[in-house]
Every structure is written in C-alpha cells, then in structure tokens.
Design an enzyme around this catalytic site. Structure first.
Site, PDB file in Angstrom:
ATOM      1  N   HIS A   1       0.821  -1.221   0.000  1.00 23.47           N
ATOM      2  CA  HIS A   1       0.000   0.000   0.000  1.00 23.47           C
ATOM      3  C   HIS A   1       0.845   1.256   0.000  1.00 23.47           C
ATOM      4  O   HIS A   1       2.065   1.217   0.185  1.00 23.47           O
ATOM      5  CB  HIS A   1      -0.967  -0.024   1.198  1.00 23.47           C
TER       6      HIS A   1
ATOM      7  N   CYS B   1       3.045  -5.078   6.594  1.00 22.86           N
ATOM      8  CA  CYS B   1       2.642  -4.654   5.250  1.00 22.86           C
ATOM      9  C   CYS B   1       3.854  -4.092   4.516  1.00 22.86           C
ATOM     10  O   CYS B   1       4.847  -3.717   5.120  1.00 22.86           O
ATOM     11  CB  CYS B   1       1.554  -3.588   5.329  1.00 22.86           C
TER      12      CYS B   1
END
Lengths: 244, 111
Positions: free
Chosen positions: A194, A210
């Site tokens: 992301h 992440c």
C-alpha cells in the site's frame, strides 16, 4: 618521628599504591573483556537484524538509517535516498512478467518485465518480529482504500480504537492512495502492498508486516499489476511463512 | 599528587586489551570510500540479489522435481570468492544452492 618509622610509612604507602594500581588494571581488564563481549554480541545481533546504513558526507562514515535520519533526509532533499527511486533494472528470472518479487532485506520491490528486466521500487517493510516470507497472490486491488486496523494492532496501540470500524480512504489514511491485497489461495493474509502518509519511511523496517511504498509508486504499480499475480516475498530471518 | 604505581606487565596487558578492543570496533565498521554519493544506502547484511535467489529456486525445482511455486529462498550469504550460498525450502525440506554473479549454478544439494 624516627627514620625507621618514616621508612615504614613510605613502604606501606608504596604497597598500598601498588595494590590500588593492580585493582585499577584489573578493572581495566574486566572492562575491556566486557567491551569485547558486547562488540561480539552486537555483531551477532546485526547478522540477524538486517537494516540499512546511509553514507554521511559530513561525518564521512556509514551510519544507521534510522527513522530520525530518514525524516531528516526527506526534509532536506524532499525525497528518499536515490537507491529507492523507481527505476528499470536488469533482472534474470524464470518468473513470468507481471510477477512481484519483494526483497525485504534490501527494501526493494521488483515487478518483472519481459526481456530480463524489472521495475524496481523502494519499500518499507515489517519491523523486527513483524517480517514474513512466502509465496502469495494478488487477491484484490483498491483505490483510496478504507483502513481497518486488526484487533491485535488495536491491542498494541489503544489510540487506534476509534478506527475499529474503519477509517475512510483519503490523504490522511495510512494505507495511502492504493492497496494491493495479498491472498494465500482464497484467504486474505491481512498483509497489503500500500501507499503511505509517511514517504520518508521507505527503506526502513517500520511496518506491522505490510509493504509500504510512496504514493506515486503504488499508483504506478497498481495500474501494472493484475489480480492473481504471483507475489514472492523474500525476507531473510523472518520466522513467519505464508503460502509454502 | 598521588600516583598509582602500575607494574609494567599489567600496563602492557591493559594497553594490549584496549588496543584489541578498539581494533575490534574499527574492523566492525564498514570501510568508507571518498567517492560515495550523498544518500547512498547499503545493507548491514549482504544477501544474494533477489534474481539470483530465484534462479536457484527455479533450478532446484527442475533438478528435484519440486513444485516451482513452493520453492522459497529463505537465507543467503556472499562468500569470499564473490559467489553466493542460498538456502531453499520446499515441502518442509531444505536445499543448498551455490551460484555465481552470472547466475550459473555451481552446486545444488539437499541440506
């Protein structure tokens, strides 16, 4: 005071000084041994906790690339170090074009192109204890994604409680401009590639697992990658495995 | 002013130990080079480039009849001669691969 008494006192003082000197030397010896042990243990630790170093032109030496130094660098240059800029690089692999390969140690994400080339992007990855490795797939993609912190993250940071039902997408959202959801078969791994509201953090071990990219890069990757694309995550020292 | 008297042998031992300790510190620092560019980054752990790790994974899948999507490089290190040792994992088993900078496989075996 007699001469023999003075000589005795001088002798006693000399003996005391010698004993004190021996004690000082012994302490020096012990300090040196402890110092050596510390150096060895730090070197051993460094082998497992891979991180980056940046060359400091003023101090003329390599220094740890910490969040503070990364923030200072970004503030001064309005960009991350050049190594993390998006660029096409030679990449010899049997993997199909469109495959994503993440090198967590070197903080690079590669998107395989035809003709033994790849686009290389700079990334931020999981901090110590949050790194993982495996072979997964792109399961879903989302523009300006909504962010819902997992229960474990809220337990670690109770300030996130207010977002338990989700934070709408937008410039303040920590997932940034785009999210690529990583799946293990049909199951969401809860890990994503992301964007970020902290562009200075590229090149650091900083996330909860992440893969973060600056917003321009994640927008570029998003439009190139297909649902179902293979994602290989290489992360030496990570104990958590996905998809293998 | 009082002076501590230190035996020469103790003094020598302390100097040697401190010297070794400082040398250890110095050798643990990376070399500095004058032509380093501003903002240049390098890693504290020298692993194999990702494409070489995947070349080994692909070669292991062919050689041992493994499912290519299940062979994962898990660790790597650079050797003194410039080649790399790469550890692979597949179906719960480990394999060792040695590869050079030109992606030529030099050795492959179950670990």
């Amino acid at each position: 005071m007699g001469c023999s008494q003075m000589m005795n006192r001088e002798l006693t003082a000399k003996i005391m000084n010698t004993l004190r000197a021996r004690a000082v030397a012994r302490r020096l010896w012990q300090t040196a041994i402890v110092g050596c042990a510390l150096i060895v243990s730090l070197a051993a630790h460094e082998a497992f906790a891979a991180s980056s170093k940046i060359y400091d032109q003023q101090e003329r030496r390599w220094i740890e690339f910490t969040p503070e130094r990364a923030k200072a660098f970004y503030k001064r240059h309005n960009q991350t170090p050049a190594s993390f800029s998006r660029q096409v690089v030679p990449f010899r692999t049997a993997e199909k074009p469109g495959t994503i390969i993440i090198d967590g140690v070197r903080h690079f994400l590669y998107l395989v192109l035809p003709d033994k080339k790849a686009i290389r992007y700079g990334i931020g990855v999981g901090r110590e204890g949050f790194g993982w490795t495996g072979i997964v797939q792109v399961g879903r993609k989302q523009e300006w994604p909504r962010w819902t912190p997992p229960k474990e993250m809220i337990e670690r940071d109770p300030k996130l409680e207010k977002y338990a039902n989700g934070m709408p997408g937008g410039p303040e959202n920590p997932l940034g401009a785009r999210a690529i959801y990583l799946f293990e078969g049909s199951r969401d791994t809860l890990y994503r590639i992301h964007g970020t509201t902290e562009p200075w953090s590229i090149g650091l071990n900083i996330s909860s697992g992440c893969i973060r990219m600056n917003n321009d890069d994640v927008v570029d990757l998003y439009q190139r990658v297909q649902i179902g694309a293979k994602v290989i995550v290489l992360f030496q020292g990570a104990s958590l495995l996905k998809g293998v | 002013m009082r002076k501590f008297l230190v035996e020469p042998s103790m003094r020598l031992a302390a100097v040697v130990v401190l010297g070794v300790s400082l040398a250890g510190c110095a050798s643990s620092q990376p070399d500095t080079v004058s032509y380093t560019q501003p903002g240049e980054i390098r890693n504290t752990t020298e692993t194999a480039p990702a494409d070489l790790q995947l070349s080994c994974a692909s070669a292991a899948a062919s050689q041992f009849g493994l499912t290519p999507d299940k062979v994962l490089p898990t660790a790597s290190s650079k050797l003194a001669d410039g080649t790399y040792n790469i550890q692979l994992m597949a179906d719960g088993r480990n394999y060792l691969c040695k590869i050079d900078e030109n992606a030529s496989i030099l050795a492959m075996s179950p670990a």
